[in-house]
Design an enzyme around this catalytic site. Sequence first.
Site, PDB file in Angstrom:
ATOM      1  N   ARG A 285     -25.786  96.687  97.428  1.00 27.36           N
ATOM      2  CA  ARG A 285     -24.927  97.349  97.121  1.00 27.36           C
ATOM      3  C   ARG A 285     -24.377  98.285  98.385  1.00 27.36           C
ATOM      4  O   ARG A 285     -24.881  98.858  98.828  1.00 27.36           O
ATOM      5  CB  ARG A 285     -24.934  98.617  95.887  1.00 27.36           C
ATOM      6  CG  ARG A 285     -23.695  99.339  95.734  1.00 27.36           C
ATOM      7  CD  ARG A 285     -23.985 100.588  94.832  1.00 27.36           C
ATOM      8  NE  ARG A 285     -22.692 101.191  94.586  1.00 27.36           N
ATOM      9  CZ  ARG A 285     -22.738 102.476  94.191  1.00 27.36           C
ATOM     10  NH1 ARG A 285     -23.757 103.316  94.242  1.00 27.36           N
ATOM     11  NH2 ARG A 285     -21.646 102.944  93.965  1.00 27.36           N
TER      12      ARG A 285
ATOM     13  N   GLU B 123     -23.796  97.412  86.859  1.00 34.73           N
ATOM     14  CA  GLU B 123     -23.418  97.126  88.077  1.00 34.73           C
ATOM     15  C   GLU B 123     -24.641  96.122  88.978  1.00 34.73           C
ATOM     16  O   GLU B 123     -24.126  95.350  89.524  1.00 34.73           O
ATOM     17  CB  GLU B 123     -23.289  98.308  89.065  1.00 34.73           C
ATOM     18  CG  GLU B 123     -21.894  99.053  88.611  1.00 34.73           C
ATOM     19  CD  GLU B 123     -21.818 100.429  89.083  1.00 34.73           C
ATOM     20  OE1 GLU B 123     -22.600 101.261  88.520  1.00 34.73           O
ATOM     21  OE2 GLU B 123     -20.941 100.757  90.020  1.00 34.73           O
TER      22      GLU B 123
ATOM     23  N   GLY C 129     -21.656 106.704  82.415  1.00 35.17           N
ATOM     24  CA  GLY C 129     -22.317 107.715  81.392  1.00 35.17           C
ATOM     25  C   GLY C 129     -21.212 108.674  80.301  1.00 35.17           C
ATOM     26  O   GLY C 129     -21.568 108.581  79.393  1.00 35.17           O
TER      27      GLY C 129
ATOM     28  N   ARG D 160     -16.320 117.045  91.611  1.00 42.47           N
ATOM     29  CA  ARG D 160     -15.299 117.025  92.534  1.00 42.47           C
ATOM     30  C   ARG D 160     -13.943 117.322  91.776  1.00 42.47           C
ATOM     31  O   ARG D 160     -13.574 117.075  90.696  1.00 42.47           O
ATOM     32  CB  ARG D 160     -15.193 115.329  92.946  1.00 42.47           C
ATOM     33  CG  ARG D 160     -16.238 115.093  93.986  1.00 42.47           C
ATOM     34  CD  ARG D 160     -16.289 113.743  94.097  1.00 42.47           C
ATOM     35  NE  ARG D 160     -17.457 113.152  93.773  1.00 42.47           N
ATOM     36  CZ  ARG D 160     -17.638 111.875  93.540  1.00 42.47           C
ATOM     37  NH1 ARG D 160     -17.238 110.896  93.953  1.00 42.47           N
ATOM     38  NH2 ARG D 160     -19.209 111.344  93.061  1.00 42.47           N
TER      39      ARG D 160
ATOM     40  N   HIS E 157     -16.209 102.184  92.881  1.00 36.44           N
ATOM     41  CA  HIS E 157     -16.867 101.643  91.535  1.00 36.44           C
ATOM     42  C   HIS E 157     -16.114 100.262  91.381  1.00 36.44           C
ATOM     43  O   HIS E 157     -16.132  99.898  90.410  1.00 36.44           O
ATOM     44  CB  HIS E 157     -16.396 102.517  90.553  1.00 36.44           C
ATOM     45  CG  HIS E 157     -16.817 104.056  90.431  1.00 36.44           C
ATOM     46  ND1 HIS E 157     -16.030 105.030  90.168  1.00 36.44           N
ATOM     47  CD2 HIS E 157     -18.025 104.400  90.845  1.00 36.44           C
ATOM     48  CE1 HIS E 157     -16.790 106.028  90.289  1.00 36.44           C
ATOM     49  NE2 HIS E 157     -18.102 105.720  90.544  1.00 36.44           N
TER      50      HIS E 157
ATOM     51  N   ASN F 279     -29.904  99.206  95.737  1.00 36.12           N
ATOM     52  CA  ASN F 279     -28.876 100.270  95.980  1.00 36.12           C
ATOM     53  C   ASN F 279     -29.700 101.413  96.758  1.00 36.12           C
ATOM     54  O   ASN F 279     -30.222 102.192  95.940  1.00 36.12           O
ATOM     55  CB  ASN F 279     -28.543 100.672  94.502  1.00 36.12           C
ATOM     56  CG  ASN F 279     -27.334 101.777  94.660  1.00 36.12           C
ATOM     57  OD1 ASN F 279     -26.779 102.236  95.553  1.00 36.12           O
ATOM     58  ND2 ASN F 279     -26.894 102.248  93.440  1.00 36.12           N
TER      59      ASN F 279
HETATM   60  P1  ADP Z   1     -23.086 108.788  88.005  1.00 37.69           P
HETATM   61  O1  ADP Z   1     -23.289 107.119  88.386  1.00 37.69           O
HETATM   62  O2  ADP Z   1     -21.495 108.941  88.649  1.00 37.69           O
HETATM   63  O3  ADP Z   1     -24.177 109.607  88.716  1.00 37.69           O
HETATM   64  P2  ADP Z   1     -23.110 108.227  85.235  1.00 37.69           P
HETATM   65  O4  ADP Z   1     -22.320 107.278  84.962  1.00 37.69           O
HETATM   66  O5  ADP Z   1     -24.480 108.184  85.305  1.00 37.69           O
HETATM   67  O6  ADP Z   1     -22.834 109.131  86.735  1.00 37.69           O
HETATM   68  O7  ADP Z   1     -22.884 109.459  84.108  1.00 37.69           O
HETATM   69  C1  ADP Z   1     -23.534 110.668  84.280  1.00 37.69           C
HETATM   70  C2  ADP Z   1     -22.737 111.574  83.422  1.00 37.69           C
HETATM   71  O8  ADP Z   1     -22.976 111.033  81.998  1.00 37.69           O
HETATM   72  C3  ADP Z   1     -23.397 113.140  83.195  1.00 37.69           C
HETATM   73  O9  ADP Z   1     -22.199 113.935  83.297  1.00 37.69           O
HETATM   74  C4  ADP Z   1     -23.944 113.104  81.880  1.00 37.69           C
HETATM   75  O10 ADP Z   1     -23.979 114.264  81.095  1.00 37.69           O
HETATM   76  C5  ADP Z   1     -23.117 112.062  81.329  1.00 37.69           C
HETATM   77  N1  ADP Z   1     -23.710 111.675  79.797  1.00 37.69           N
HETATM   78  C6  ADP Z   1     -24.864 110.955  79.759  1.00 37.69           C
HETATM   79  N2  ADP Z   1     -25.048 110.536  78.554  1.00 37.69           N
HETATM   80  C7  ADP Z   1     -24.139 111.428  77.736  1.00 37.69           C
HETATM   81  C8  ADP Z   1     -23.950 111.663  76.358  1.00 37.69           C
HETATM   82  N3  ADP Z   1     -24.959 111.212  75.610  1.00 37.69           N
HETATM   83  N4  ADP Z   1     -23.048 112.506  76.086  1.00 37.69           N
HETATM   84  C9  ADP Z   1     -21.989 112.831  76.908  1.00 37.69           C
HETATM   85  N5  ADP Z   1     -22.138 112.718  78.110  1.00 37.69           N
HETATM   86  C10 ADP Z   1     -23.188 111.922  78.572  1.00 37.69           C
END
Ligand code: ADP
Length: 395
Positions: free
Chosen positions: A91, A382, A332, A241, A180, A7
């Site tokens: 990716r 993914e 996340g 965003r 996604h 990626n």
């Molecule tokens: P991206 O791939 O778009 O960067 P992710 O799927 O990795 O995003 O998600 C990142 C988000 O998930 C962040 O805002 C992070 O704070 C949130 N996150 C990760 N762990 C937790 C948790 N334990 N509780 C709440 N939010 C979380």
Amino acid sequence: MKILVINCGSSSLKFQLIDAVSEELIAKGLCERIGIDGSRLVYTPAGGEKQIKSVEMKDHTQAIGAMLEALTCEKTGVVKSLDEIGAVGHRIVHGGDKFASSTIINDEVISAIESCNELAPLHNPANLLGIAACKEHMPGTPMVAVFDTAFHQTMPEEAYLYGIPYEYYKKYRIRRYGFHGTSHSFVSARTAEVLGENYENLKIIVCHLGNGASISAVKNGKCIDTSMGLTPLEGLIMGTRSGDIDPAIMEFLAHKEKMGVEEIMDILNKKSGVLGVSDGFSSDFRDIEDAFEAGNEDCVRALKTFAHRVVKYIGAYTAEMGGVDAISFTAGVGENSPILRRMICAYLDIELNEEENIKRGEDVVISVPGSTTKVLVIPTNEELAIARETLALVK
Ligand code: ADP
């Protein structure tokens, strides 16, 4: 067969080596600050210790070289020679309307990806650098392109067209593409498996809630609508965003604040979302949630606004599909935030099994037994999805 999944971003590159048969992770890592001073390689063999090493990476070719060296290193490597790597899965962010599925990479495919560059100017050129660098180091190894947009190509015309003059669609292909897709495809298929139902008979809504967030309607195994559009700015409120706004806000702000298009786009991409709605508190949902629980007004407002938008889309997609059998949360925030799932399901009047709702890192049904609409948490993967697609094409 061992498959390397890549990626590639403009200054970073994430990789995983996966055993495509057992589907086990063999090693993973990250090249950071490519082309910038202080570049480094983070490498973790499965079951081993994480290593962080300063390595000069002037460009992506050097980064791929450093990654391959780590994978074949005598002491901590996981393969004896590069011949053990059977294929590489890349990716690719934007396949425009040229790719409705993954494909073996050849010169023609590379040109077609290049022709989508203007639709994803930050991502596609970087993805192509990764392909070129791999070709240099592993010329005989087959490579597969897996597109973020491909799963959404089954949307009907009425779902992907915007209400603007049709000539702009014909001239510039301005339409909804969605992103996604690999995650929406993986999670929707897994939802059917977990429920023990036939994927082709289900109406599923997938909520991919991360820093970037999108939602999709998957009817009978096919995506029929999704919230991101021509770009990943549309749809849900995200970390930074804005998601959907009245387009006239841009003109209003331009006049009031004397701003140009670039500045406004910067605000919508980087200063909006929960960061903006919380009045600058944070874009990170962990911070927002902690403060929400302590009663911080800015964060209560931000989380409520975020949840409200998700609920609005769930309503729209339920109507589009003529019902909904399952709603799955992933990424996340979707995987880790019982609070948000609780807020969203309270709106929908779906009762949750709180014992399941607080579990982490596994596939779970969180709605109470007998619920007409099932609610699930499905951790996305993914990389595994890319490895599966790659294996299927090179086999
Ligand atoms: P991206 O791939 O778009 O960067 P992710 O799927 O990795 O995003 O998600 C990142 C988000 O998930 C962040 O805002 C992070 O704070 C949130 N996150 C990760 N762990 C937790 C948790 N334990 N509780 C709440 N939010 C979380």
